[in-house]
Design an enzyme around this catalytic site. Sequence first.
Site, PDB file in Angstrom:
ATOM      1  N   HIS A 107      40.685  53.512  39.858  1.00  0.00           N
ATOM      2  CA  HIS A 107      39.246  53.243  39.726  1.00  0.00           C
ATOM      3  C   HIS A 107      39.002  51.762  40.027  1.00  0.00           C
ATOM      4  O   HIS A 107      39.759  50.901  39.576  1.00  0.00           O
ATOM      5  CB  HIS A 107      38.775  53.562  38.307  1.00  0.00           C
ATOM      6  CG  HIS A 107      37.294  53.623  38.155  1.00  0.00           C
ATOM      7  ND1 HIS A 107      36.485  52.499  38.197  1.00  0.00           N
ATOM      8  CD2 HIS A 107      36.455  54.683  37.973  1.00  0.00           C
ATOM      9  CE1 HIS A 107      35.222  52.866  38.034  1.00  0.00           C
ATOM     10  NE2 HIS A 107      35.172  54.173  37.890  1.00  0.00           N
ATOM     11  N   GLY A 196      29.024  31.118  33.196  1.00  0.00           N
ATOM     12  CA  GLY A 196      30.432  30.839  33.430  1.00  0.00           C
ATOM     13  C   GLY A 196      30.693  30.125  34.749  1.00  0.00           C
ATOM     14  O   GLY A 196      29.774  29.831  35.511  1.00  0.00           O
ATOM     15  N   PRO A 197      31.965  29.871  35.031  1.00  0.00           N
ATOM     16  CA  PRO A 197      32.347  29.078  36.204  1.00  0.00           C
ATOM     17  C   PRO A 197      32.324  29.898  37.497  1.00  0.00           C
ATOM     18  O   PRO A 197      32.233  31.125  37.476  1.00  0.00           O
ATOM     19  CB  PRO A 197      33.785  28.663  35.865  1.00  0.00           C
ATOM     20  CG  PRO A 197      34.313  29.817  35.066  1.00  0.00           C
ATOM     21  CD  PRO A 197      33.142  30.288  34.234  1.00  0.00           C
ATOM     22  N   VAL A 200      37.636  31.784  39.409  1.00  0.00           N
ATOM     23  CA  VAL A 200      38.080  32.962  38.666  1.00  0.00           C
ATOM     24  C   VAL A 200      39.486  32.760  38.109  1.00  0.00           C
ATOM     25  O   VAL A 200      40.382  32.306  38.825  1.00  0.00           O
ATOM     26  CB  VAL A 200      38.089  34.205  39.576  1.00  0.00           C
ATOM     27  CG1 VAL A 200      38.492  35.452  38.790  1.00  0.00           C
ATOM     28  CG2 VAL A 200      36.733  34.401  40.218  1.00  0.00           C
ATOM     29  N   SER A 201      39.686  33.124  36.860  1.00  0.00           N
ATOM     30  CA  SER A 201      41.035  33.278  36.319  1.00  0.00           C
ATOM     31  C   SER A 201      41.590  34.602  36.822  1.00  0.00           C
ATOM     32  O   SER A 201      41.011  35.659  36.595  1.00  0.00           O
ATOM     33  CB  SER A 201      40.997  33.288  34.781  1.00  0.00           C
ATOM     34  OG  SER A 201      42.169  33.895  34.263  1.00  0.00           O
ATOM     35  N   ALA A 203      43.968  36.213  35.782  1.00  0.00           N
ATOM     36  CA  ALA A 203      44.382  37.064  34.664  1.00  0.00           C
ATOM     37  C   ALA A 203      43.200  37.789  34.028  1.00  0.00           C
ATOM     38  O   ALA A 203      43.388  38.831  33.394  1.00  0.00           O
ATOM     39  CB  ALA A 203      45.102  36.233  33.607  1.00  0.00           C
TER      40      ALA A 203
END
Length: 316
Positions: A107, A196-197, A200-201, A203
């Site tokens: 998915h 938010g920033p 991207v993290s 994780a």
Amino acid sequence: MDSNSISKDKKKNVMQSMLLCCKLYISESRNKEALEPIERAAKLDPETVIINKFQDRDYNRVNYTLVSYVIHDSTGCPIYSPLHQTVVSMVAAAYDAINLEQHSGAHPRLGVVDDILIHPLARASLDEAAWLAKKVAADIGNRFQVPVYLYAAAHPMGKALDTIRRELGYYRPNFRGIQWAGWAQPEHVPVKPDEGPEVVSRARGVVMIGAHQWVAMYNIPIMSTDLSAARRIAQRVSARGGGLPTVQTLGLFHGEDSTEIACILLEPNQIGADRVQNHVETLASQEGLDTEKGYFTDLSPEMIIERYMKLISNSA
């Protein structure tokens, strides 16, 4: 503001009438140890009730349905819901327990916490659902430094979820043409987030947060592994492909011997599951394929309210 400052009679009234429902979609269902701390976080505040849990091992995805009340100030503006901190606590637990780079499933997803959708129930309004969605979004973006995209009533312009997902490459599998694995998108998001920033993290990924009148998820099994055929059927059923209005679809692998038409019914009281089922069966028959009866991934609003009332009365 907390529930201790609310009069007992007023609180009892709102707990039975001014209700918000949160559907929280998390990218994990195979690792029980990862889900345990998330579910513990859901139970920290007894005034938030877990109504339903739906998990799919093939999709490697779980949906929690939570309900609580919303309180207003003297001018009628929403100021407090136990759902707020419960959802943020569950998100914190999810980020601690799950690494998107180690996740795979059939998915699509773009984040450990992939989607948070707030619905009004009973006498609550869509404005109140949007208020909660924006509160949760600000906390997640600032506290966890995750890009957050608002959609539907939570977005200033009412931007649709599928529009944002297309802009971010949500629908493109990145493993063997049929699965989503790790983080395969740029580390700088191509669309500025609402909270938010812009980095991207890998994780954690990104999260979508929206508010909408009731939306139903309905999946129809196709007894074939022909993914191309499933995708053709999905395209012809969807509003985007000239099919049924207010219906969004995906054709996905599901298990070793079947595919599935995963449907989002944006106005289920207008275009319901029976009509979608009949349309899919007709199109599948034209492809020489058999279908099974579809299934909802959540309870109806009426069943959710009934279960909530029963649970809070039992705990009173």
